[in-house]
Design an enzyme around this catalytic site. Structure first.
Site, PDB file in Angstrom:
ATOM      1  N   LYS A 253       0.845  -1.208   0.000  1.00  0.00           N
ATOM      2  CA  LYS A 253       0.000   0.000   0.000  1.00  0.00           C
ATOM      3  C   LYS A 253       0.876   1.252   0.000  1.00  0.00           C
ATOM      4  O   LYS A 253       2.079   1.175   0.306  1.00  0.00           O
ATOM      5  CB  LYS A 253      -0.898  -0.024   1.237  1.00  0.00           C
ATOM      6  CG  LYS A 253      -0.128  -0.065   2.547  1.00  0.00           C
ATOM      7  CD  LYS A 253      -1.029  -0.390   3.736  1.00  0.00           C
ATOM      8  CE  LYS A 253      -0.211  -0.453   5.008  1.00  0.00           C
ATOM      9  NZ  LYS A 253      -0.999  -0.915   6.153  1.00  0.00           N
TER      10      LYS A 253
ATOM     11  N   TYR B 213      17.203  30.147   7.603  1.00  0.00           N
ATOM     12  CA  TYR B 213      15.961  30.752   8.085  1.00  0.00           C
ATOM     13  C   TYR B 213      15.894  30.750   9.605  1.00  0.00           C
ATOM     14  O   TYR B 213      16.287  29.782  10.256  1.00  0.00           O
ATOM     15  CB  TYR B 213      14.757  29.964   7.556  1.00  0.00           C
ATOM     16  CG  TYR B 213      14.499  30.156   6.087  1.00  0.00           C
ATOM     17  CD1 TYR B 213      14.241  31.414   5.555  1.00  0.00           C
ATOM     18  CD2 TYR B 213      14.505  29.063   5.234  1.00  0.00           C
ATOM     19  CE1 TYR B 213      14.001  31.574   4.194  1.00  0.00           C
ATOM     20  CE2 TYR B 213      14.263  29.215   3.877  1.00  0.00           C
ATOM     21  CZ  TYR B 213      14.012  30.473   3.366  1.00  0.00           C
ATOM     22  OH  TYR B 213      13.771  30.630   2.030  1.00  0.00           O
TER      23      TYR B 213
HETATM   24  C1  LIG Z   1      -0.218  -1.821   6.821  1.00  0.00           C
HETATM   25  C2  LIG Z   1      -0.786  -3.062   7.359  1.00  0.00           C
HETATM   26  C3  LIG Z   1       0.049  -4.150   7.654  1.00  0.00           C
HETATM   27  C4  LIG Z   1       1.558  -4.061   7.598  1.00  0.00           C
HETATM   28  O1  LIG Z   1       2.000  -3.376   8.735  1.00  0.00           O
HETATM   29  P1  LIG Z   1       3.585  -3.229   9.038  1.00  0.00           P
HETATM   30  O2  LIG Z   1       3.623  -2.654  10.403  1.00  0.00           O
HETATM   31  O3  LIG Z   1       4.123  -2.297   8.020  1.00  0.00           O
HETATM   32  O4  LIG Z   1       4.147  -4.582   8.923  1.00  0.00           O
HETATM   33  C5  LIG Z   1      -0.550  -5.336   8.033  1.00  0.00           C
HETATM   34  N1  LIG Z   1      -1.893  -5.444   8.143  1.00  0.00           N
HETATM   35  C6  LIG Z   1      -2.717  -4.398   7.894  1.00  0.00           C
HETATM   36  C7  LIG Z   1      -4.179  -4.589   8.040  1.00  0.00           C
HETATM   37  C8  LIG Z   1      -2.195  -3.189   7.508  1.00  0.00           C
HETATM   38  O5  LIG Z   1      -3.007  -2.153   7.288  1.00  0.00           O
END
Ligand SMILES: *Cc1c(COP(=O)(O)O)cnc(C)c1O
Length: 366
Positions: A32, A258
């Site tokens: 994702k 800055y």
């Molecule tokens: C993003 C996600 C994961 C992976 O999580 P990590 O901490 O990056 O391993 C697993 N299960 C769900 C439902 C997620 O949304």
């Protein structure tokens, strides 16, 4: 030149580390948010040995299909409309079902018997209190879906997986284990389970169930506070680099950048680096974090001075003598400094830095 280099060999190595830790489970590799900022097209070939991939929204699933991913895709929030449910069926996308409207769409239009959309990830709220059915609704959803010909994977997500000793972890595991046993006894022995993200893959080895869902560890970030990525044998999958574009000396008593945040106490040689928050380096960092400058004879770990700007930052190179020259390469994160270290300076987690990179840097794969 600013570059973001993705290392497919590191991702494959990290996937092997997942498999070594969870040898009995299938792997849903989470891609994702454009593969945590690494680029889906760059990472998919490296994840060829995963059993499936997980995405958050339908467009990410369709992108993966268009790139030729023909194995399981799990849509972790499910579809957001009935039209999208039909799109999911068309592209063989496996969906989470976490509330009544999604359940209604699935019961109204079942996919063909050979469709991968026939496998549903049924989301159980075990204590995170974001998405998912509570006990009674979960059991009736599972009953209805099973009767309609769906195969089920019971799934839930930890709220505190990164803190092994957190008391909610044991409660979530207990609820999940009890519910899975109930469903297997009363509905179908074939119902599978999926519980663990990266942190839980590492810290809950007894509870891996049928599918594990690693994200950050595939990209080389440590998922737990107790151990570094190197201690977990994880390799960084991204190097974010730029170069020295100017070198000069700031006189004692003069301030830099800055808000004149940092004042030189003695005459100080500084290097200007062409990278800033416009690239995704956090502006919140000032005068604490280091970058690594690859000088003429060796690498130097040098501190940031003053405010990180949109396009540049100032680095104190006084300790490096004349080893640093115009054009030298600078690692913002990669092998060193590690993105976990930079994230801690920015009071956040590696996930956020990785997915917040802007498109400005040149992308390459190596
Ligand atoms: C993003 C996600 C994961 C992976 O999580 P990590 O901490 O990056 O391993 C697993 N299960 C769900 C439902 C997620 O949304």
């Amino acid at each position: 030149m600013r570059t973001v280099t993705i290392h497919p060999a590191a991702i494959t190595h990290n996937l092997h580390e997942v498999k070594r830790r969870a040898p009995q489970s299938k792997v849903l590799a989470m891609v994702k948010a454009n593969a945590y900022g690494h680029g889906v097209s760059a990472v998919l070939p490296a994840l060829a040995e995963a059993d499936g991939i997980g995405v958050a929204i339908l467009s990410e699933a369709l992108e993966a299909r268009s790139l030729g991913w023909d194995k399981t895709i799990g849509l972790i929030e499910g579809v957001f409309s009935e039209d999208d449910w039909h799109t999911a069926i068309k592209h063989d996308i496996g969906c989470v079902i976490h509330h009544q409207p999604q359940l209604d769409w699935a019961l109204a239009s079942a996919p063909p018997a050979d469709s991968a959309t026939r496998t549903v990830w049924l989301k159980y709220n075990t204590g995170m209190n974001r998405l998912g059915f509570d006990d009674t609704a979960l059991i009736s959803a599972a009953t209805a879906l099973h009767a309609a010909g769906y195969q089920l994977i019971l799934t839930t997500h930890f709220a505190n997986a990164d803190v092994k000793a957190h008391p909610l972890n044991a409660k979530q595991i207990q609820r999940f284990t009890d519910m899975l046993a109930y469903l297997q006894t009363h509905i179908s022995a074939d119902i599978q389970g999926s519980l663990c993200n990266s942190a839980a893959i590492v810290s809950q080895p007894e509870h891996h169930f049928d599918w594990v869902r690693p994200g950050i560890m595939l990209y080389g970030g440590s998922p737990i506070t107790e151990a570094s990525a190197a201690e977990l044998s994880l390799r960084p999958a991204m190097t974010f680099a730029s170069q020295v574009i100017a070198i000069h000396t700031v006189k004692a008593g003069d301030a830099i950048g800055y808000s004149s945040l940092w004042t030189a106490s003695v005459d100080t040689r500084v290097a200007l680096i062409s990278a800033g928050y416009g690239d995704g380096y956090p502006r919140v960092i000032d005068s604490e974090a280091d970058v690594v400058i690859h000088g003429q004879t060796k690498a130097h770990c040098c501190p940031i001075r003053g405010r990180v700007a949109m396009d540049m930052m100032v680095i104190d190179i006084e300790a490096a003598g004349d080893d640093i020259r115009l054009g030298d390469t600078v690692t913002l994160w990669g092998d060193a400094p590690h993105v976990d270290t930079v994230a801690s300076y920015a009071h956040t987690i590696s996930y956020e830095l990785l997915c917040r990179l802007s498109p400005r840097a040149t992308r390459q794969i190596h």
